[in-house]
Design an enzyme around this catalytic site. Structure first.
Site, PDB file in Angstrom:
ATOM      1  N   CYS A  92      -2.328  -5.691  -6.683  1.00  0.00           N
ATOM      2  CA  CYS A  92      -1.605  -4.476  -6.287  1.00  0.00           C
ATOM      3  C   CYS A  92      -2.067  -3.242  -7.084  1.00  0.00           C
ATOM      4  O   CYS A  92      -3.221  -2.871  -6.976  1.00  0.00           O
ATOM      5  CB  CYS A  92      -0.116  -4.746  -6.430  1.00  0.00           C
ATOM      6  SG  CYS A  92       0.855  -3.825  -5.250  1.00  0.00           S
ATOM      7  N   ARG A 126       4.279   2.518   4.131  1.00  0.00           N
ATOM      8  CA  ARG A 126       4.318   1.476   3.126  1.00  0.00           C
ATOM      9  C   ARG A 126       4.178   0.126   3.823  1.00  0.00           C
ATOM     10  O   ARG A 126       4.847  -0.143   4.815  1.00  0.00           O
ATOM     11  CB  ARG A 126       5.643   1.551   2.366  1.00  0.00           C
ATOM     12  CG  ARG A 126       5.580   0.896   1.028  1.00  0.00           C
ATOM     13  CD  ARG A 126       6.745   1.231   0.121  1.00  0.00           C
ATOM     14  NE  ARG A 126       6.570   0.472  -1.099  1.00  0.00           N
ATOM     15  CZ  ARG A 126       5.854   0.881  -2.137  1.00  0.00           C
ATOM     16  NH1 ARG A 126       5.323   2.083  -2.131  1.00  0.00           N
ATOM     17  NH2 ARG A 126       5.694   0.121  -3.189  1.00  0.00           N
ATOM     18  N   HIS A 190       0.959  -9.195  -3.969  1.00  0.00           N
ATOM     19  CA  HIS A 190       1.480  -8.717  -5.240  1.00  0.00           C
ATOM     20  C   HIS A 190       2.151  -9.830  -6.038  1.00  0.00           C
ATOM     21  O   HIS A 190       2.357 -10.932  -5.568  1.00  0.00           O
ATOM     22  CB  HIS A 190       2.399  -7.511  -5.036  1.00  0.00           C
ATOM     23  CG  HIS A 190       3.798  -7.873  -4.658  1.00  0.00           C
ATOM     24  ND1 HIS A 190       4.591  -7.045  -3.928  1.00  0.00           N
ATOM     25  CD2 HIS A 190       4.555  -8.960  -4.914  1.00  0.00           C
ATOM     26  CE1 HIS A 190       5.762  -7.619  -3.759  1.00  0.00           C
ATOM     27  NE2 HIS A 190       5.767  -8.771  -4.340  1.00  0.00           N
TER      28      HIS A 190
END
Lengths: 235, 408
Positions: A92, A126, A190
């Protein structure tokens, strides 16, 4: 036997989503194979050791991401380790930090560490949710399953290869996911990305320690069940 | 007049919703807001409002503050069941039209807008840590928004936990501040100075920044072990019915708020001690001959505190995790909790994401057994004890609570 040295870089700045999981998975899978392990958690007020075998970097918010990058530039330890062939695994925000540049808090571009030939910026939306991606066959790692939560868009330059091609989720934003060059590898999966991807964990261990003895029977069973469950849930 | 029409219609909708068997605490507020967008401001006018926010302890602290203010003898409007966005606050106020006081739990993202809308007398900032990050804002960003909102509200007093650096930084935007040393168990989100980003020096609960000179502000209220130390320096045992360090911390904050309203400490504390269960949390229920206690924790900081509260061995522990919308769909946070203290205990693992938790426990070398439901856990517990501690995240907690008959 010289212990395998795992270095977690800046957990005080780059750790937001259970990033410790990657450290714990590598440590466990090494120990289960009888490899001794030494772990260093290096905060941003400490020098990055030069002699690590695997360096880990986690996710972070915009401001800590920029601060971490500046400090790593000034410190030079990660560059030195990478240039002598140490393994670097970043997720990430840490993945973006490895590249040439990334989008900063104020909308401007921030220069990265230049360890991966990638350029990241800020996307329109996002990307939040489960991600599934098929790994570059050259790496011989089963498909990736994980969770992504980022607004980054990443373009790979000629010196970096895509880690995988997405079949679900956003990844780099162009159908590819993550990047690697030599033993430096980054991904948008992530947090504890290695938990559901023990094959990727073993690739990092192999890069650092050479051919690995097999795991004891059943030691990887639960992780495999979790992996199967998550892949089936999004199928 | 528009406020009255809007609240009446909203009230009717809430009644219908309750008749239909659903919790009516939000729907009435939503319909009222559609009729009159400024409804919340109208309803809050002429009341003394307390807004309570933070990542953990909002519901409990709201309950404790409401209790601590009862000696004032005035009606108190409150959203006691956790409906903490604009519609929930609106419902709470419209269902108590005559109450001159309001104690309102407020979602951490909505606090700037709610400060503007309700012109609060007191804003309580409990703590700030990572939580459901697949949808919540990032916490440094949240802290900055809190700080800006408080700087723009000069009439409001902030009661804030000085031991949480992010909270202290956000609170210091305010004009009037009551600093409380409420402790900070979870530190993984505050190793760095929120002002300049340098690594903080930490010594016990104290913190200082070597770069910009930021430091923990001097406090007037303090939690010290099981005692509250008031601004005169006098120590009083808390003697709470609610378990755990986190609730002691919430209680001290409630006492500081009561003090801002002029309620003397002994009276406020007397009322705070009467609180035994909050929205089903900490409730003990007997099922099939087993005393089952439910603990709710939704994020790493909450789990860390809850693991401290568990009854000692040999009492078995059921851990349960779901990842539905309200829980956050991402289970990564499980890796931020240290489970090693559960080694050697009788641990059961349930919930819709039990495999995620199982793999996590395996990495911490905690032995466990997977169970499919609460009754299977109870049956397993009964072989070794007469009680069972249950620690679950939000929807897992609600599912078990439904099985147990939703007792308060």
């Amino acid at each position: 036997m010289r212990p395998l040295r795992l270095v977690w870089v800046y957990p005080d700045l780059l750790s937001t989503y259970g990033d410790r999981g990657n450290l714990l998975v590598l440590e466990r899978r090494a120990r289960l194979r009888g490899l001794p392990v030494e772990v260093a958690e290096v905060n941003s007020d400490q020098p990055v050791p030069r002699d690590g075998d695997i360096y880990l970097m986690g996710g972070g918010e915009d401001l800590p991401q920029t601060l971490a990058t500046r400090r790593l530039q000034a410190d030079g330890g990660l560059h030195e380790a990478a240039s002598r062939g140490a393994v670097v695994f970043a997720v990430c925000a840490g993945y973006q930090v490895l590249g040439m540049e990334f989008g900063g808090a104020d909308g401007g571009q921030v220069p990265g560490l230049g360890l991966l030939d990638i350029r990241s910026g800020r996307g329109e939306h996002r990307a939040v949710g489960e991600i599934v991606a098929d790994v570059d066959p050259a790496l011989n790692v089963p498909r990736l399953t994980g969770f992504e939560n980022h607004q980054g868009v990443t373009r790979l330059g000629p010196q970096a290869r895509p880690l995988a091609r997405t079949s679900l989720g956003t990844g780099n934003g162009d159908g590819t996911e993550g990047a690697y060059a030599g033993r430096v590898l980054g991904t948008y999966l992530h947090g504890p990305a290695l938990v559901r991807n023990p094959g990727l964990a073993d690739l990092l261990l192999f890069w650092a320690a050479g051919p690995l003895p097999p795991l004891p029977p059943q030691a990887g069973e639960l992780a495999q069940r979790l992996r199967d469950e998550r892949l089936a849930a999004v199928d | 007049m528009r406020a009255r029409v809007a609240t009446t219609v909203g009230g009717a909708a809430a009644t219908v919703s309750r008749l239909a068997g659903r919790d009516g605490s939000v729907i009435g507020g939503r319909i009222g807001l559609r009729l009159e967008p400024g409804l919340l401001s109208l309803l809050a006018a002429d009341r003394q409002v307390v807004l309570v926010t933070g990542t953990n302890g909002k519901t409990t602290t709201t309950r404790l503050i409401s209790a601590a203010l009862t000696p004032l003898g005035q009606g108190i409007a409150s959203n006691m069941y956790g409906a903490n966005m604009e519609a929930g606050l609106t419902s709470a106020l419209s269902s108590a039209p005559g109450a001159p006081l309001a104690v309102l739990e407020t979602d951490e993202k909505y606090i700037p807008a709610m400060i503007k809308a309700t012109n609060p007398k007191v804003v309580v900032l409990l703590n700030l840590s990572r939580d459901q990050m697949d949808r919540a804002a990032e916490i440094w960003l949240l802290a900055r928004r809190w700080r800006e909102a408080l700087a723009a509200a000069p009439g409001c007093r902030v009661v804030a936990n000085a031991d949480d650096p992010l909270v202290a930084w956000a609170a210091s935007g305010a004009r009037q501040i009551t600093w409380v040393a409420a402790g900070q168990r979870w530190r993984e989100d505050s190793w760095c100075c929120p002002n300049c980003g340098s690594h903080l020096r930490r010594d016990g609960d104290d913190w200082t920044c070597g770069e910009c000179g930021g430091r923990r502000p001097p406090v007037s209220w303090m939690l010290s072990g099981d005692q509250v130390i008031d601004p005169s320096g006098h120590a009083t045992p808390l003697d709470l019915k609610l378990p755990g360090r986190a609730n002691a911390s919430n209680a001290v904050i409630a006492l500081a708020v009561a003090d801002a309203f002029g309620v003397p400490l002994p009276q406020a504390l007397h009322q705070v001690r009467t609180v035994t269960s909050v929205a089903g949390r900490y409730t003990q229920v007997n099922r099939r001959g087993c005393e089952v206690r439910l603990l709710l924790a939704k994020n790493p900081a909450g789990w860390l505190e809850a693991l401290d509260v568990l009854a000692p061995p040999p009492v078995p522990v059921l851990l349960a995790v779901n990842a539905q919308g309200p829980d956050g769909r991402d289970t990564s946070w499980l890796w931020d909790v240290d489970y090693r203290r559960l080694r050697g205990r009788n641990v059961l693992v349930g919930g819709e994401r039990k495999l995620d938790l199982a793999v996590r426990l395996e990495a911490d070398e905690v032995a466990f057994r997977l169970v499919n439901d609460l009754d299977e856990a109870i049956a397993a517990a009964r072989t070794v004890a007469h009680n069972l501690e249950v620690l679950a995240n939000y929807t897992a907690f609600q599912q078990y609570r439904a099985v147990l008959g939703r007792t308060q």
